[in-house]
Write a protein that holds these residues in place. Structure first.
Motif, short mmCIF file in Angstrom:
data_model
loop_
_atom_site.label_atom_id
_atom_site.label_comp_id
_atom_site.label_asym_id
_atom_site.label_seq_id
_atom_site.Cartn_x
_atom_site.Cartn_y
_atom_site.Cartn_z
N THR A 1 26.25 41.47 44.59
CA THR A 1 25.98 40.90 43.27
C THR A 1 26.94 39.77 42.95
N LYS A 2 28.21 40.03 43.20
CA LYS A 2 29.23 39.03 42.85
C LYS A 2 29.10 37.76 43.71
N THR A 3 28.89 37.92 45.00
CA THR A 3 28.76 36.72 45.84
C THR A 3 27.48 35.95 45.48
N GLN B 1 26.71 46.83 47.19
CA GLN B 1 25.81 46.20 46.23
C GLN B 1 26.59 45.36 45.22
N GLU B 2 27.72 45.89 44.79
CA GLU B 2 28.56 45.17 43.83
C GLU B 2 29.10 43.87 44.45
N ILE B 3 29.52 43.93 45.69
CA ILE B 3 30.02 42.71 46.35
C ILE B 3 28.88 41.70 46.49
N LEU C 1 42.97 41.75 47.33
CA LEU C 1 44.34 42.27 47.30
C LEU C 1 44.36 43.74 47.74
N TRP C 2 43.36 44.48 47.27
CA TRP C 2 43.23 45.86 47.71
C TRP C 2 43.09 45.92 49.24
N LEU C 3 42.19 45.08 49.75
CA LEU C 3 41.92 45.08 51.18
C LEU C 3 43.17 44.73 51.99
N HIS D 1 42.07 47.47 36.98
CA HIS D 1 41.05 46.64 36.34
C HIS D 1 39.73 47.38 36.17
N HIS D 2 39.69 48.65 36.54
CA HIS D 2 38.42 49.37 36.52
C HIS D 2 38.33 50.40 35.40
N SER D 3 37.12 50.58 34.93
CA SER D 3 36.85 51.56 33.88
C SER D 3 36.90 52.97 34.46
N CYS E 1 33.96 31.17 37.65
CA CYS E 1 35.37 31.38 37.30
C CYS E 1 35.68 32.80 36.83
N ARG E 2 34.73 33.52 36.28
CA ARG E 2 35.00 34.92 35.92
C ARG E 2 34.61 35.85 37.07
N THR E 3 33.77 35.35 37.96
CA THR E 3 33.34 36.18 39.08
C THR E 3 34.38 36.19 40.21
N PRO F 1 37.71 36.02 40.21
CA PRO F 1 38.84 36.95 40.09
C PRO F 1 38.47 38.39 40.46
N ARG F 2 37.22 38.77 40.29
CA ARG F 2 36.79 40.13 40.66
C ARG F 2 36.88 40.31 42.18
N LEU F 3 36.39 39.33 42.91
CA LEU F 3 36.47 39.39 44.37
C LEU F 3 37.93 39.26 44.82
N LYS G 1 28.84 44.19 55.86
CA LYS G 1 28.34 44.83 57.09
C LYS G 1 29.17 46.06 57.43
N PHE G 2 30.48 45.96 57.20
CA PHE G 2 31.33 47.13 57.43
C PHE G 2 30.91 48.27 56.51
N MET G 3 30.76 47.96 55.22
CA MET G 3 30.39 48.99 54.25
C MET G 3 29.06 49.63 54.61
N GLU G 4 28.13 48.81 55.10
CA GLU G 4 26.80 49.34 55.44
C GLU G 4 26.87 50.34 56.59
C1 1Q0 Z 1 35.30 53.07 51.25
C2 1Q0 Z 1 35.87 51.83 50.70
C3 1Q0 Z 1 36.53 52.02 49.40
C4 1Q0 Z 1 36.74 50.78 48.67
C5 1Q0 Z 1 37.68 50.91 47.52
C6 1Q0 Z 1 37.30 50.18 46.34
C7 1Q0 Z 1 36.39 50.96 45.47
C8 1Q0 Z 1 35.87 50.24 44.34
C9 1Q0 Z 1 34.68 50.88 43.69
C10 1Q0 Z 1 33.88 49.89 43.01
C11 1Q0 Z 1 32.52 50.24 42.54
C12 1Q0 Z 1 31.86 49.02 42.00
C13 1Q0 Z 1 31.35 49.18 40.62
C14 1Q0 Z 1 31.49 47.97 39.75
C15 1Q0 Z 1 32.70 47.44 39.44
C16 1Q0 Z 1 32.82 46.34 38.44
O1 1Q0 Z 1 32.94 46.86 37.16
C17 1Q0 Z 1 34.01 45.46 38.76
C18 1Q0 Z 1 34.29 44.44 37.69
O2 1Q0 Z 1 33.21 43.58 37.54
P1 1Q0 Z 1 32.62 43.33 36.06
O3 1Q0 Z 1 31.51 42.33 36.24
O4 1Q0 Z 1 32.15 44.67 35.55
O5 1Q0 Z 1 33.77 42.80 35.23
N1 1Q0 Z 1 33.77 44.80 40.01
C19 1Q0 Z 1 34.70 44.63 40.97
O6 1Q0 Z 1 35.84 44.99 40.81
C20 1Q0 Z 1 34.25 43.94 42.24
C21 1Q0 Z 1 34.87 44.43 43.46
C22 1Q0 Z 1 34.57 45.88 43.84
C23 1Q0 Z 1 34.42 46.05 45.30
C24 1Q0 Z 1 35.58 46.61 46.08
C25 1Q0 Z 1 35.76 46.04 47.43
C26 1Q0 Z 1 35.51 46.87 48.54
C27 1Q0 Z 1 35.71 46.22 49.85
C28 1Q0 Z 1 35.30 46.79 50.96
C29 1Q0 Z 1 35.54 46.36 52.31
C30 1Q0 Z 1 36.05 47.46 53.18
C31 1Q0 Z 1 36.52 46.94 54.41
C32 1Q0 Z 1 37.29 47.65 55.39
C33 1Q0 Z 1 37.47 46.77 56.56
C34 1Q0 Z 1 38.01 47.34 57.74
C35 1Q0 Z 1 38.36 46.38 58.81
C36 1Q0 Z 1 38.89 47.02 59.98
#
Ligand code: 1Q0
Length: 227
Positions: A60-62, A56-58, A126-128, A162-164, A115-117, A119-121, A42-45
């Protein structure tokens, strides 16, 4: 924490779900864990289409974990009349044990499993945590830095490993879309950095507990680097 009127994303709900997740001495419940991610979506939206790829990626994973849980529940309902057996996808540890037993986990190549999904979340959490920790910082040098910079820095130190190449490029685009500090204040219904820090630090602490427990469980089964 109180609910902020007129907003979709509620940091109070995020905190509530995070605090609901830890169970027994070392486990994490999957429903609240995934609900935390729903709230973050909801925040991202609220940030607009630039970051749509991330929400969309989050999503997909959930969904992968939820669909596996649903399938398992259907199978269990068909088999057992007594219905006393509890679900495999109740917690992180029950999921790990069950998927290992079912032979769903592949250590050599990509297969869809919880189990592989997870660790991605988990890495994204950890980033968050790091991002919010730095956003909470009240020292002047830190406050001089924009959320966008803090976001980028936290990303480079955690998830980026962990990212390409192309995912890193997409992430760089998303940082540009990160709003300023006042957007975050409004989002949390606070007015000052001191108030923001108080709220954010509660969230950071809650993430820490969930993160640490998940880390130990995944590590024990050597699942942190599943393909
Ligand atoms: C503006 C926010 C920037 C967020 C910084 C992270 C950027 C990550 C970019 C990711 C693009 C997703 C493309 C796909 C990635 C996958 O390759 C990867 C590995 O999965 P797989 O199946 O290919 O092995 N997937 C992941 O790493 C999944 C996680 C990516 C999502 C990153 C999480 C972002 C969280 C956002 C919440 C923001 C909240 C702020 C809250 C504020 C509260 C006051």
């Amino acid at each position: 924490l109180e609910v902020c009127p007129g907003q979709k994303f509620q940091i109070a709900y995020l905190l509530m779900h995070l605090q609901d997740a830890p169970v027994s001495t070392n486990d994490v419940l999957l429903n609240p864990y995934l609900a935390s991610w729903d709230e973050l979506i909801k925040f991202m939206e609220s940030l607009g289409p630039m970051v749509g790829i991330i929400s969309q990626e989050i999503e997909t994973k959930t969904s992968i974990i939820r669909k596996l849980a649903q399938k398992e529940e259907e199978e269990r309902n068909q088999q057992a009349q007594d219905s006393a057996s509890s679900g495999a996808y109740v917690s992180v540890r029950s999921m790990i044990v069950s998927e290992l037993e079912q032979g769903l986990v592949n250590f050599d190549q990509l297969t869809e499993s919880g189990c592989r999904t997870l660790p991605r979340l988990h890495r994204a959490l950890l980033w968050l945590q790091l991002f919010l920790h730095n956003l909470a910082e009240e020292k002047r040098e830190m406050m001089a830095r924009s959320p966008s910079e803090l976001c980028r820095e936290a990303y480079r130190l955690t998830l980026a490993e962990h990212h390409s190449w192309w995912v890193k490029k997409a992430a760089e685009l998303a940082f540009v879309a990160m709003p300023d500090r006042h957007f975050f204040y409004k989002l949390m219904c606070v007015r000052t950095q001191a108030e923001a820090a108080a709220t954010l630090n509660r969230v950071v602490k809650a993430i820490q507990k969930v993160y640490d427990r998940t880390q130990v469980a995944l590590e024990k089964h050597d699942m942190l680097a599943l393909p």
